[in-house]
Scaffold this active site. Structure first.
Site, short mmCIF file in Angstrom:
data_model
loop_
_atom_site.label_atom_id
_atom_site.label_comp_id
_atom_site.label_asym_id
_atom_site.label_seq_id
_atom_site.Cartn_x
_atom_site.Cartn_y
_atom_site.Cartn_z
N ARG A 16 107.06 63.00 59.83
CA ARG A 16 106.62 64.06 58.75
C ARG A 16 105.98 65.42 59.57
O ARG A 16 106.69 66.25 59.46
CB ARG A 16 105.87 63.63 57.95
N SER A 160 91.94 65.63 60.55
CA SER A 160 92.92 65.13 59.52
C SER A 160 93.48 66.16 58.44
O SER A 160 92.57 67.44 58.34
CB SER A 160 92.37 63.99 58.67
N CYS A 161 94.24 66.19 57.67
CA CYS A 161 94.67 67.04 56.57
C CYS A 161 93.64 67.41 55.67
O CYS A 161 93.34 68.38 55.21
CB CYS A 161 95.99 66.81 56.12
N HIS A 188 96.16 61.83 46.84
CA HIS A 188 96.89 62.07 48.09
C HIS A 188 98.56 61.69 47.74
O HIS A 188 98.66 60.49 46.98
CB HIS A 188 96.55 61.34 49.22
#
Length: 349
Positions: A16, A160-161, A188
């Site tokens: 992804r 991280s996101c 999430h």
């Protein structure tokens, strides 16, 4: 013409984030700074090409994608594709790689990451946190500490996101009002470590359950990530995470105890103003009545939903933060790569 020749990039792990990174680069005005010359991904080339062309979340690729021999061609530009399962399985030196973007998520410790350097990559940029702060030369959240990059680093993490989404918010709150304590609950979207139907596959028993039928609490290292970037908040943050059955876009419900009296209007005014001044793509603000799908393919690290800001008592506040955990994060990964490139290009490759 760019001031320096384009640097040679490879992507390890073309899932992804790897595919979003390639798409973000293709759409970027900075694309002339980079040339993707290699992708390492265990999947077969036909599938790699197909998933590059067609994406259920981000749509059809806006360029020409072809596969021939061992190459993926993007708008006529050849990218050599290998299918190794170890860092040493690719002759990175032969490809003359300036920067490897590590998107498999499999390698987090310094000993593991150094294997890429030993195999011929000059530098490694992680699309995930290092196992610890000591396992990387620097952990970066763009807009917060990217200026700490000197160009001499060999291994850099893009965090991280969720860290990229919440650190700019907490940093601004702490500078303006002072943060006493913060509790973060991430909602999430599903991830590929979850099955569509219940099945044996994971040590975390909750992650054996169907991704599309339940909201599922999972472990998160967000507090650790926040404290790595904002050490003044060490011991004063806690985090939870819940996977929700949607394909993309996430949110963080933030409860924060502040050191100064504050009203919801004060908080919204702060973030509305900050969004207008923030570097492009970093922070946005909206009062519209949103649903999560509104933020699909949104490049910002975080969007403050002012309609959801609440306060109770003089110093307890609740904020709601939207972010596209794929596209927003891939764009920050590209921002860090671009800034790092400018730093090391000054001294030659």
């Amino acid at each position: 013409m760019p001031p320096h020749p384009p640097i040679r990039i490879a992507i390890n792990g073309y899932g992804r984030i790897g595919r979003c990174f390639l798409r973000a680069l293709h759409a970027s005005p900075h694309r002339a700074q980079f040339r993707i010359v290699a992708i390492n991904e265990p999947a077969d080339l036909a599938t790699i090409a197909y998933l590059t062309r067609f994406d259920s979340t981000h749509g059809v690729f806006p360029g020409k994608v072809e596969a021939e021999g061992d190459y993926l061609h993007i708008d006529g530009n050849p990218i050599h594709v290998t299918h190794a399962t170890t860092p040493e399985g690719v002759n990175w030196k032969e490809h003359d790689i300036d920067l490897l973007v590590e998107c498999s998520g499999r390698y987090t410790g310094r000993d593991e990451l150094t294997r890429f350097l030993d195999a011929g990559c000059r530098r490694v940029l992680l699309s995930h946190p290092g196992q610890s702060a000591q396992d990387v030369d620097l952990t970066v959240v763009y807009g917060i500490n990217h200026h700490a990059i000197t160009g001499g680093e060999r291994i850099v993490s893009n965090a991280s996101c969720t860290t990229n989404a919440i650190v700019p918010v907490l940093d601004l709150l702490d500078r303006e009002f002072g943060v006493e304590h913060a509790l973060m609950t991430t909602l999430h979207s599903v991830m590929n470590d979850q099955p569509l139907i219940d099945g044996y596959h994971h040590a975390d028993l909750r992650l054996t359950r169907s991704a599309m039928q339940s909201m599922i609490p999972v472990a998160t290292g967000l507090s650790k990530g926040v404290e790595r970037l904002l050490p003044q908040l060490k011991g004063r943050t806690q985090a939870k995470s819940v996977r929700v059955p949607i394909l993309n876009v996430s949110a963080i419900d933030l409860v924060v105890s502040l050191r100064r009296d504050v009203a919801a209007e004060d908080i919204n005014r702060l973030f509305s103003s900050a969004a207008r001044r923030a570097p492009a793509g970093l922070l946005a603000y909206s009062n519209d009545p949103h649903a999560s799908v509104d933020f699909n393919h949104n490049p910002h690290s975080a969007t403050i939903d002012g309609s959801q800001t609440r306060t109770i008592g003089p110093r307890l506040a609740n904020l709601f933060v939207w972010f596209d955990n794929e596209w927003g994060y891939a764009n920050r990964l590209l921002d860090v790569a671009s800034y790092w490139r400018a730093c090391f290009a000054k001294n030659g490759r």
